[in-house]
Every structure is written in C-alpha cells, then in structure tokens.
Design a protein around this motif. Structure first.
Motif, short mmCIF file in Angstrom:
data_model
loop_
_atom_site.label_atom_id
_atom_site.label_comp_id
_atom_site.label_asym_id
_atom_site.label_seq_id
_atom_site.Cartn_x
_atom_site.Cartn_y
_atom_site.Cartn_z
N SER A 55 2.76 5.94 -2.73
CA SER A 55 3.85 6.84 -3.08
C SER A 55 3.91 7.06 -4.58
CB SER A 55 5.18 6.25 -2.57
OG SER A 55 6.26 7.07 -2.95
N LEU A 56 3.77 5.99 -5.35
CA LEU A 56 3.79 6.11 -6.81
C LEU A 56 2.66 7.01 -7.31
CD1 LEU A 56 4.87 5.15 -9.59
CD2 LEU A 56 3.33 3.19 -9.40
N ILE B 87 0.84 -1.20 0.00
CA ILE B 87 0.00 0.00 0.00
C ILE B 87 0.87 1.25 0.00
CG2 ILE B 87 -1.63 1.34 1.38
CD1 ILE B 87 -2.88 -1.35 2.24
N ALA B 88 1.92 1.25 0.81
CA ALA B 88 2.81 2.42 0.87
C ALA B 88 3.49 2.65 -0.46
CB ALA B 88 3.85 2.22 1.98
N SER B 89 3.90 1.58 -1.12
CA SER B 89 4.58 1.70 -2.41
C SER B 89 3.65 2.28 -3.48
CB SER B 89 5.09 0.32 -2.85
OG SER B 89 5.62 0.37 -4.17
N ALA C 96 3.49 2.54 -15.13
CA ALA C 96 4.29 2.29 -13.92
C ALA C 96 3.47 1.55 -12.88
CB ALA C 96 4.78 3.63 -13.35
N LEU C 97 2.19 1.87 -12.77
CA LEU C 97 1.31 1.21 -11.82
C LEU C 97 1.14 -0.27 -12.17
CD1 LEU C 97 -0.86 1.20 -9.56
CD2 LEU C 97 -2.51 1.88 -11.31
N ARG D 129 11.74 5.86 -8.14
CA ARG D 129 10.84 5.17 -7.21
C ARG D 129 10.99 3.66 -7.34
NH1 ARG D 129 9.07 5.89 -2.62
NH2 ARG D 129 8.97 8.07 -3.24
N ARG D 130 11.15 3.15 -8.55
CA ARG D 130 11.34 1.72 -8.74
C ARG D 130 12.66 1.26 -8.13
NH1 ARG D 130 10.38 1.68 -13.68
NH2 ARG D 130 12.52 1.86 -14.42
#
Length: 361
Positions: A12-13, A7-9, A26-27, A294-295
C-alpha cells in the motif's frame, strides 16, 4: 504482525505514487515495524551498479563516511565481504546475515573502523531491480551487537517485499502538495551574521543536505560549511535587512523531491561583552500527508481488508461502491465498517476520518 499484513502494508505504501526520495524514508521507517532493526539504509545506483546517492536512519558521521568512501567502498571492502558494486550487479535478491556471521568479518578493518563505531553488527541486504533487471539500489537492514541476528523467516519476508518496493521506485511519480509536520524531524543550528555555520545539532548536517538535494558520497564525507548552503546566507541577509523592525524573525520554505523544509531564523543578542551575535535557525521537515495518514492507519488494530475499506471510506466511496471496488458483497463491507467503528471507537465516517487526521497530523 503476520507476513501477509506486512506485505499489504508495504504494498500500500509503495502504491502511493510518491517520488523515491519521499517513499524511501517512509519505507525504511515502516520496515522497522515488520522486520525489527536498529538502522536501515537505501543506496540508489545507476544501471551499472554505481552508487548515486543514499538515505539512512540516523545522523551523518562525516568522518566515518569519508573514511568508508575513501578506503573501503568497492576497494578494501572486498577483504571482508562482497564489494558493493559486485553485490548490486550479482544475481542474489537477498544477501543473508549468515554471510558475515564469522570471526574473520568481526576481525576485519571494515567491521572495526566502519561498522562498530556506528553500533552496527549484522545485516541483511536486498537488491532491488527494475522490470529490465537493472539495479535500482541496495536496501540494507542492520542490527546491533546485543540483538539477535536476522533469521530465515525475516530474510524470506524481505525477499517477498522487494517486488513491491521495485514497483514503487519505478512508478511514475508526482510531487505532493499537501504536507504535515514531522515533529521528530527537526534540526537546530546557529550561524554568524554572514551565514557562516557555527553550531549544529545531531541531525542538522543530514537535514541541510536533504534540503539542498540529497546525500551523496562526496557531501556526506565533508564537514558541513555555511558556504555549501545558500539558504543560510539568504536567512542571514534577511535578518540583517530586518534590523530595527518590530519583528526580526524570518522564515523560508523549500520544497523538493525530499519533501518540504521550513527554515525559521531569529537573531540572538550577545549575553556578555566580547561575545559575537549569532542567528538561531531551526529546520523542520514536513512529509506528505498521504504517508502520515498511511502510518496512522497502520497503527490501528485493523485487518488488511478493514484498512482497505478505511482507505476507500476516506476517499469518499459509499459502502456499495466499496463492495464493487473490492469485488465483495455489500454485507461484507457493512460488517467491516461495523468492526472498524467498534475497534476505533467512532460512530461515523466523519468521526473515523477526523480520528485518522488527528493521528496523522
């Protein structure tokens, strides 16, 4: 990965302020890490549930796409499952894999003529809605026949992610200006001297469509033609103008809501008599650096809190400023920083940022 970390990842994205066209690829990629699947899809809709455009993992099969939209979409689809528009306009947030786990579905024309040729066997679907409860689109995760069906925990996790996805799609976005190359998003094709499309690699059709504005039911179901893509004619014209020049390679960069596309073209001379000359074209897709970074951050063995600290360190915050921003004690931030340095094997903020930049570039 624990549900809280997933959920946090995703949260953030979805908070990067990207256009939906750049957020969705990206999602879909990130979701593979949190809910393993073979192929993911997002369909954008208007408020009345009509499909506008879509994006999915993998290449386009124009024949299957045309057959689906001509025969099944909001038509014969209802013989095997809830129709697309009815599903989008319904009240469900997540449609369970159990809905289609029955012999009748696997005997249906939809399964055997559309799903099976693409290696698809089971799915879960989330309907994403805006703050006015209007549909934004349909998010579908697929698995293949040899894979286990999606389970209740995965369906719950997908449902918990939907509000963040909705906010990301609904938020006001700005087009990024800082891009990095995605080495795995490259297509190759050949054209005639006049820009006629001759040969395409597996991903070329999809890449051409994205560079020209996106994938729609009409464009996905039509075999690619050079006349559909003015960029190819422009490259061919530039090659012709360079006849006799010491360097005949040409390049062209296009930016749109889907990202940056670098076209590079080079003439190919005939290897034998009677063979027509061709032009070799590569298309390289670049993505926003914020997504790549982010990745890279998600790939490190860090806790949710440590990733937040990393993000603020990269943004130039001091440890005292980070403590204030996160409403924690300075000693807590110092402990996070120490653990980050140990796990990533760096000794300073500069080394940490360099490590992440290398991983994201």
């Amino acid at each position: 990965m624990k549900p809280s970390a997933a959920i946090a990842s995703i949260r953030s994205l979805c908070s990067l302020g990207l256009p939906g066209e750049q957020l969705v690829p990206a999602l879909l990629e990130a979701l593979h890490r949190h809910i393993p699947s073979s192929r993911n899809l997002f369909d954008w809709t208007d408020p009345d549930g009509n499909l506008i455009r879509y994006y999915f993992d993998g290449p386009i099969d124009a024949q299957v796409a045309r057959h689906y939209f001509e025969e099944f979409h909001n038509k014969r689809e209802a013989e095997a499952m809830t129709g697309f528009r009815q599903s989008v306009m319904g009240r469900a947030v997540v449609r369970s894999a159990a809905e289609l786990d029955n012999p009748a579905f696997f005997r249906s024309a939809l399964y055997n003529e559309i799903w099976k040729p693409q290696g698809l066997h089971s799915r879960i679907e989330a309907i994403v809605r805006n703050s006015r409860d209007e549909p934004l689109g349909s998010l579908v995760l697929y698995r293949e026949i040899h894979e286990q069906p999606f389970n209740a925990k995965e369906e719950t996790l997908l449902g918990n992610l939907v509000p963040y996805i909705a906010r990301g799609l609904e938020a006001e976005a700005t087009l990024p200006h800082d891009f990095v190359v995605r080495g795995d998003r490259k297509a190759v094709l050949s054209i005639s001297g006049e820009g006629e499309l001759l040969h395409v690699s597996e991903d070329a059709h999809k890449m051409l469509l994205l560079s020209q504005g996106g994938i729609t039911p009409e464009t996905a179901g039509r075999a690619p033609r050079g006349s559909d893509y003015p960029t190819l004619a422009l490259l061919a014209a530039q090659i012709r103008r360079n006849v006799g020049a010491s360097r005949r390679q040409v390049s062209l960069t296009m930016d749109n809501a889907w990202g940056r596309f670098l076209f590079e073209a080079e003439p190919l001379a005939p290897a034998a008599s009677g063979v027509e000359p061709q032009i070799h074209v590569t298309i390289q897709h670049h993505e926003p650096r914020a997504i790549a970074w982010r990745r890279a951050l998600d790939s490190l063995n860090l806790s949710v809190a440590q990733r937040e600290v990393c993000t603020l360190l990269r943004a130039g915050y001091s440890q005292a400023e980070i403590a204030a921003a996160l409403s924690v004690a300075p000693s807590t931030v110092a402990d996070h920083v120490k653990k980050i340095y140990t796990r990533v094997d760096v000794h300073s903020v500069r080394e940490l940022c360099e490590r992440l930049e290398r991983a994201s570039g």
